[in-house]
Design an enzyme around this catalytic site. Structure first.
Site, PDB file in Angstrom:
ATOM      1  N   GLU A 254      -6.566  -0.913  15.286  1.00  0.00           N
ATOM      2  CA  GLU A 254      -6.686  -1.222  13.471  1.00  0.00           C
ATOM      3  C   GLU A 254      -5.438  -1.997  12.623  1.00  0.00           C
ATOM      4  O   GLU A 254      -5.308  -1.483  11.588  1.00  0.00           O
ATOM      5  CB  GLU A 254      -6.990   0.668  13.079  1.00  0.00           C
ATOM      6  CG  GLU A 254      -7.662   1.374  14.029  1.00  0.00           C
ATOM      7  CD  GLU A 254      -7.606   2.396  14.002  1.00  0.00           C
ATOM      8  OE1 GLU A 254      -8.376   2.407  12.193  1.00  0.00           O
ATOM      9  OE2 GLU A 254      -8.635   3.484  14.256  1.00  0.00           O
ATOM     10  N   GLY A 255      -5.217  -3.019  13.268  1.00  0.00           N
ATOM     11  CA  GLY A 255      -4.805  -3.984  12.557  1.00  0.00           C
ATOM     12  C   GLY A 255      -2.917  -3.494  12.819  1.00  0.00           C
ATOM     13  O   GLY A 255      -2.790  -2.792  12.596  1.00  0.00           O
ATOM     14  N   THR A 256      -2.905  -4.913  12.929  1.00  0.00           N
ATOM     15  CA  THR A 256      -1.324  -4.355  13.986  1.00  0.00           C
ATOM     16  C   THR A 256      -0.297  -4.349  12.220  1.00  0.00           C
ATOM     17  O   THR A 256      -0.948  -4.646  11.008  1.00  0.00           O
ATOM     18  CB  THR A 256      -0.785  -6.280  13.818  1.00  0.00           C
ATOM     19  OG1 THR A 256      -0.834  -7.729  13.636  1.00  0.00           O
ATOM     20  CG2 THR A 256      -1.415  -6.574  14.891  1.00  0.00           C
TER      21      THR A 256
ATOM     22  N   ARG B 172      -7.620   3.466   8.989  1.00  0.00           N
ATOM     23  CA  ARG B 172      -6.443   3.895   9.152  1.00  0.00           C
ATOM     24  C   ARG B 172      -4.947   4.845   9.106  1.00  0.00           C
ATOM     25  O   ARG B 172      -4.182   5.091  10.433  1.00  0.00           O
ATOM     26  CB  ARG B 172      -5.447   2.057   9.009  1.00  0.00           C
ATOM     27  CG  ARG B 172      -5.441   0.939   8.549  1.00  0.00           C
ATOM     28  CD  ARG B 172      -5.320  -0.157   8.329  1.00  0.00           C
ATOM     29  NE  ARG B 172      -5.647  -1.078   9.350  1.00  0.00           N
ATOM     30  CZ  ARG B 172      -6.509  -2.008   8.481  1.00  0.00           C
ATOM     31  NH1 ARG B 172      -6.338  -2.363   7.020  1.00  0.00           N
ATOM     32  NH2 ARG B 172      -6.948  -3.531   9.102  1.00  0.00           N
TER      33      ARG B 172
ATOM     34  N   ILE C 164     -12.347  -2.180  22.877  1.00  0.00           N
ATOM     35  CA  ILE C 164     -13.284  -1.315  22.131  1.00  0.00           C
ATOM     36  C   ILE C 164     -12.826   0.457  22.741  1.00  0.00           C
ATOM     37  O   ILE C 164     -13.258   1.093  23.366  1.00  0.00           O
ATOM     38  CB  ILE C 164     -14.676  -1.438  21.841  1.00  0.00           C
ATOM     39  CG1 ILE C 164     -14.828  -2.569  21.596  1.00  0.00           C
ATOM     40  CG2 ILE C 164     -15.146  -0.167  21.184  1.00  0.00           C
ATOM     41  CD1 ILE C 164     -14.079  -2.961  20.564  1.00  0.00           C
TER      42      ILE C 164
ATOM     43  N   GLN D 261      16.989   8.207  24.435  1.00  0.00           N
ATOM     44  CA  GLN D 261      17.968   7.687  24.542  1.00  0.00           C
ATOM     45  C   GLN D 261      18.778   9.379  24.719  1.00  0.00           C
ATOM     46  O   GLN D 261      19.943   9.409  25.251  1.00  0.00           O
ATOM     47  CB  GLN D 261      18.247   6.698  22.920  1.00  0.00           C
ATOM     48  CG  GLN D 261      19.964   6.812  23.278  1.00  0.00           C
ATOM     49  CD  GLN D 261      20.113   5.646  24.590  1.00  0.00           C
ATOM     50  OE1 GLN D 261      18.681   5.062  24.869  1.00  0.00           O
ATOM     51  NE2 GLN D 261      21.075   5.390  24.709  1.00  0.00           N
ATOM     52  N   ILE D 262      18.249  10.118  23.464  1.00  0.00           N
ATOM     53  CA  ILE D 262      19.049  11.657  23.227  1.00  0.00           C
ATOM     54  C   ILE D 262      19.030  12.302  25.054  1.00  0.00           C
ATOM     55  O   ILE D 262      19.750  13.051  25.293  1.00  0.00           O
ATOM     56  CB  ILE D 262      18.482  12.196  22.367  1.00  0.00           C
ATOM     57  CG1 ILE D 262      19.055  11.725  21.076  1.00  0.00           C
ATOM     58  CG2 ILE D 262      18.881  13.662  22.229  1.00  0.00           C
ATOM     59  CD1 ILE D 262      18.479  12.538  20.412  1.00  0.00           C
TER      60      ILE D 262
ATOM     61  N   GLY E 138      18.577  10.836  27.922  1.00  0.00           N
ATOM     62  CA  GLY E 138      19.400  10.498  28.955  1.00  0.00           C
ATOM     63  C   GLY E 138      18.768   9.504  29.292  1.00  0.00           C
ATOM     64  O   GLY E 138      17.890   9.132  29.659  1.00  0.00           O
TER      65      GLY E 138
HETATM   66  C1  LIG Z   1      -5.638  -0.024  23.002  1.00  0.00           C
HETATM   67  C2  LIG Z   1      -6.576  -0.855  22.510  1.00  0.00           C
HETATM   68  C3  LIG Z   1      -7.629  -0.321  21.737  1.00  0.00           C
HETATM   69  C4  LIG Z   1      -8.092  -0.737  20.706  1.00  0.00           C
HETATM   70  N1  LIG Z   1      -9.531   0.010  20.290  1.00  0.00           N
HETATM   71  C5  LIG Z   1     -10.116  -0.995  19.567  1.00  0.00           C
HETATM   72  C6  LIG Z   1     -11.619  -0.578  18.599  1.00  0.00           C
HETATM   73  O1  LIG Z   1     -11.644   1.080  19.007  1.00  0.00           O
HETATM   74  N2  LIG Z   1     -11.904  -1.584  18.173  1.00  0.00           N
HETATM   75  C7  LIG Z   1     -11.264  -2.506  17.454  1.00  0.00           C
HETATM   76  O2  LIG Z   1     -12.387  -3.297  17.127  1.00  0.00           O
HETATM   77  N3  LIG Z   1     -10.777  -2.975  18.258  1.00  0.00           N
HETATM   78  C8  LIG Z   1     -10.153  -2.698  19.170  1.00  0.00           C
HETATM   79  N4  LIG Z   1      -8.454  -2.967  19.295  1.00  0.00           N
HETATM   80  C9  LIG Z   1      -8.460  -4.078  19.345  1.00  0.00           C
HETATM   81  C10 LIG Z   1      -7.191  -3.915  18.269  1.00  0.00           C
HETATM   82  O3  LIG Z   1      -7.111  -3.407  16.790  1.00  0.00           O
HETATM   83  C11 LIG Z   1      -6.423  -5.979  18.351  1.00  0.00           C
HETATM   84  O4  LIG Z   1      -5.993  -6.122  19.498  1.00  0.00           O
HETATM   85  C12 LIG Z   1      -5.516  -5.578  17.289  1.00  0.00           C
HETATM   86  O5  LIG Z   1      -5.897  -6.217  16.057  1.00  0.00           O
HETATM   87  C13 LIG Z   1      -4.492  -7.296  17.359  1.00  0.00           C
HETATM   88  O6  LIG Z   1      -5.666  -8.503  17.690  1.00  0.00           O
HETATM   89  P1  LIG Z   1      -5.412  -8.983  19.290  1.00  0.00           P
HETATM   90  O7  LIG Z   1      -5.393  -8.311  19.867  1.00  0.00           O
HETATM   91  O8  LIG Z   1      -6.472 -10.125  19.106  1.00  0.00           O
HETATM   92  O9  LIG Z   1      -4.163  -9.546  18.553  1.00  0.00           O
HETATM   93  P2  LIG Z   1      -3.542 -11.557  17.031  1.00  0.00           P
HETATM   94  O10 LIG Z   1      -4.773 -10.979  16.349  1.00  0.00           O
HETATM   95  O11 LIG Z   1      -4.409 -12.553  18.618  1.00  0.00           O
HETATM   96  O12 LIG Z   1      -2.748 -11.078  17.418  1.00  0.00           O
HETATM   97  C14 LIG Z   1      -1.088 -11.223  17.531  1.00  0.00           C
HETATM   98  C15 LIG Z   1      -0.231 -11.110  17.633  1.00  0.00           C
HETATM   99  O13 LIG Z   1      -0.321 -12.278  16.263  1.00  0.00           O
HETATM  100  C16 LIG Z   1       0.415 -11.305  15.007  1.00  0.00           C
HETATM  101  N5  LIG Z   1      -0.481 -11.990  14.084  1.00  0.00           N
HETATM  102  C17 LIG Z   1      -1.695 -12.381  13.956  1.00  0.00           C
HETATM  103  N6  LIG Z   1      -1.527 -13.148  12.897  1.00  0.00           N
HETATM  104  C18 LIG Z   1      -1.283 -13.191  11.838  1.00  0.00           C
HETATM  105  C19 LIG Z   1      -0.557 -13.811  10.704  1.00  0.00           C
HETATM  106  N7  LIG Z   1      -1.748 -13.938   9.900  1.00  0.00           N
HETATM  107  N8  LIG Z   1       0.395 -13.520  10.105  1.00  0.00           N
HETATM  108  C20 LIG Z   1       1.260 -12.883  10.846  1.00  0.00           C
HETATM  109  N9  LIG Z   1       1.126 -12.306  12.373  1.00  0.00           N
HETATM  110  C21 LIG Z   1      -0.125 -12.651  12.486  1.00  0.00           C
HETATM  111  C22 LIG Z   1      -0.484  -9.986  15.153  1.00  0.00           C
HETATM  112  O14 LIG Z   1       0.370  -8.510  14.496  1.00  0.00           O
HETATM  113  C23 LIG Z   1       0.118  -9.921  16.976  1.00  0.00           C
HETATM  114  O15 LIG Z   1       1.419  -9.935  17.012  1.00  0.00           O
HETATM  115  C24 LIG Z   1      -7.917  -1.983  20.365  1.00  0.00           C
HETATM  116  C25 LIG Z   1      -6.985  -2.217  21.123  1.00  0.00           C
HETATM  117  C26 LIG Z   1      -5.922  -1.781  21.908  1.00  0.00           C
HETATM  118  C27 LIG Z   1      -5.290  -2.459  22.653  1.00  0.00           C
END
Ligand SMILES: Cc1cc2nc3c(=O)[nH]c(=O)nc-3n(C[C@H](O)[C@H](O)[C@H](O)COP(=O)(O)OP(=O)(O)OC[C@H]3O[C@@H](n4cnc5c(N)ncnc54)[C@H](O)[C@@H]3O)c2cc1C
Length: 392
Positions: free
Chosen positions: A366-368, A243, A157, A339-340, A342
C-alpha cells in the site's frame, strides 16, 4: 490515547474482537504460517461474529461504529496473527472504491455482501512494471458495446483467488497519463479473468498474493466506478483511507511482540536474575513500549479525524504518517523482540520470528515507506509555516 474515548458499544465490540483473537485466532497463527494455506476457518469465524460489519455503515448491514474502531479491531487481531488481520484490512481496501465512488445501485448490489463477509474483496492496482509508479500501468479497458474489455495483468494482489470482487484499475485512454485511468468492479467469475499464479512469500504466509490476467475480459459498463478517467484519483483516495489499516496491522504485530518479549524477559534468568532486570534488556522493553504508544497516537488520531468528518485533503498526510511510523516501529520492535529472546527468538517454536517476518511487508505494501515519506514531504510543502516566513 486512552481507550475510554470509545463509547460503551465500541468498547464492547473491541472486547469481543480481543477475546476472539486471543481464544480462537492465536491458537491457529503458527499453523497458518506453517501451512501457507488461506485460513478459511478464520474468514468464517469473522463472518459468524460479524467482524466485516465493523467496516461498514448500518445502511449496508454494518455496525456503523466508525473507522477508529475498525482500526482497533485490525490491531487486536494482528497482535496474535498478521495474516488474519489482513482479512479485515483488505476487505476495507477492496470495498473503498464502492464506498467512495460507487453509485447507489452499485452500493446496493455489492456492499451488503461485503459487509456480511459473504464476499471477500481485493484491490488491483500494481502491475509487474508499475508498483510505486502506478500510473505507468499498461492494463487497458476499451469501451465496447455496453461493456469495457479489459486486457493486461496485475501482480501481487492480496486475496487473489479467494476474493469474489476485485476493484481494478486500467487505462481507458493510454495517452492521457494519470487522467486516462479508470476504475472498475470486476466479479471473480467474469469470463476472460483468471488468477494465473500465487506467490510464495517471506511472511503473512496464509494470505494469498497473486497474479491476475485479463484477456478480453468484458466488464459491464455499469461496473465503471466514478467517471471515465477518474480512476487514479479514486485509487489515491482509497489508499489515503486504507493505509491506516496497514498501520494498524503493523502496530498490532509490534505490540504483540512487545507483550511476548516482556513475559519472556520476566521468566528467563541469566546471571542470577530475570533478564528483564538487566538494564540493557529493560531499556529495550521501555523503547518498544514507548514506540508502540507513539504509533498508536498517530493511528487513533487518524481514526478520530475520519469519524469526525475530516475532508479528504486533510487525511493524506495523517494517513501517510500513521502508515510510515506504525510500520517502521513494527520492524524495529519485532527485531528487538527476537533479540530479547536470544536463540529462542530465532526458532519457529516461538512466535517472534514469525512476527519479524510478518512485519516486513507492512513497510512495503500500500505504498512503500519511501513513498510515504515523499507524500508527507509533498503535503508539508503545501503548508505555510507563517513564523518562519516572518523571519525570512
Ligand atoms: C505481499 C504483497 C501484497 C500486496 N498486495 C497488493 C494488493 O492487494 N494490491 C495492489 O495493487 N498491490 C499490492 N502489492 C504491491 C505493493 O503495493 C507494491 O509491491 C509496492 O507498492 C512497491 O511496488 P514495487 O514492488 O513495484 O516496487 P518499486 O516501485 O519498483 O520500488 C522499488 C524500491 O524503490 C523505491 N522507490 C520507488 N520509487 C521511488 C521514488 N520515487 N523515490 C524513492 N524511492 C522509490 C521503493 O520504495 C522500493 O524500495 C502487494 C505486494 C506484496 C509483496
Amino acid at each position: 490515547m486512552p481507550y475510554e474515548l470509545l463509547s460503551e458499544e465500541q468498547r464492547e465490540l473491541r472486547d469481543l474482537v480481543r477475546t476472539l483473537a486471543r481464544e480462537r485466532v492465536a491458537p491457529r497463527a503458527a499453523e497458518i504460517d506453517e501451512s501457507h494455506e488461506f485460513p478459511w476457518d478464520i474468514a468464517e469465524l469473522f463472518r459468524e461474529h460479524g467482524l466485516y460489519g465493523l467496516l461498514f455503515d448500518e445502511e449496508w448491514g454494518g455496525t456503523g461504529t466508525g473507522t477508529l474502531l475498525s482500526l482497533i479491531a485490525i490491531e487486536e487481531i494482528a497482535k496474535v496473527c498478521a495474516t488474519s488481520s489482513l482479512l479485515l484490512a483488505v476487505q476495507e481496501l477492496g470495498s473503498l472504491g464502492l464506498k467512495l465512488a460507487g453509485t447507489q445501485e452499485q452500493k446496493e448490489r455489492y456492499l451488503p455482501k461485503l459487509a456480511s463477509g459473504e464476499w471477500l474483496a481485493a484491490y488491483a492496482l500494481t502491475e509487474a512494471g508499475s508498483g510505486s509508479d502506478s500510473a505507468a500501468m499498461r492494463t487497458t479497458a476499451r469501451r465496447g458495446d455496453g461493456a469495457y474489455v479489459l486486457d493486461g495483468g496485475k501482480r501481487f494482489i492480496t486475496n487473489a483467488g479467494v476474493a469474489k470482487l476485485y476493484t481494478v484499475f486500467a487505462k481507458t485512454d493510454p495517452e492521457a497519463g494519470h487522467d486516462g485511468i479508470s476504475a472498475f468492479v470486476v466479479e471473480a467469475d467474469t469470463p476472460g479473468f483468471e488468477v494465473a499464479r500465487l506467490e510464495p512469500k517471506m511472511g503473512i504466509a496464509g494470505s494469498t498474493t497473486g497474479e491476475l490476467v485479463f484477456d478480453g475480459c468484458r466488464v459491464p459498463a455499469d461496473n465503471l466506478l466514478g467517471e471515465e478517467g477518474e480512476g487514479f484519483r479514486i485509487a489515491m483516495r482509497i489508499l489515503d483511507r486504507s493505509r491506516p489499516g496497514v498501520a494498524a496491522q503493523g502496530l498490532g504485530i509490534a505490540q504483540g511482540a512487545t507483550d511476548y518479549a516482556l513475559e519472556y524477559a520476566k521468566h528467563r534468568e541469566t546471571m542470577g536474575k530475570p533478564i528483564a532486570q538487566h538494564q540493557l534488556i529493560a531499556a529495550k522493553l521501555a523503547d518498544m513500549e514507548t514506540k508502540c504508544e507513539a504509533a498508536r497516537g498517530l493511528l487513533y488520531r487518524f481514526g478520530q479525524m475520519v469519524d469526525g468528518g475530516a475532508a479528504d485533503e486533510e487525511l493524506t498526510k495523517a494517513s501517510a504518517m500513521a502508515k510510515l511510523y506504525c510500520t517502521d516501529v513494527a520492524m524495529e520492535v519485532t527485531t528487538e523482540a527476537v533479540q530479547i529472546l536470544g536463540g529462542y527468538g530465532y526458532i519457529k517454536e516461538y512466535p517472534v520470528e514469525r512476527m519479524m517476518r510478518d512485519a516486513k511487508i507492512t513497510q512495503i505494501y500500500e505504498g512503500t515507506n519511501e513513498i510515504q515519506r515523499l507524500v508527507i514531504a509533498r503535503e508539508m510543502l503545501k503548508e505555510t509555516r507563517a513564523f518562519l516566513l516572518a523571519e525570512v
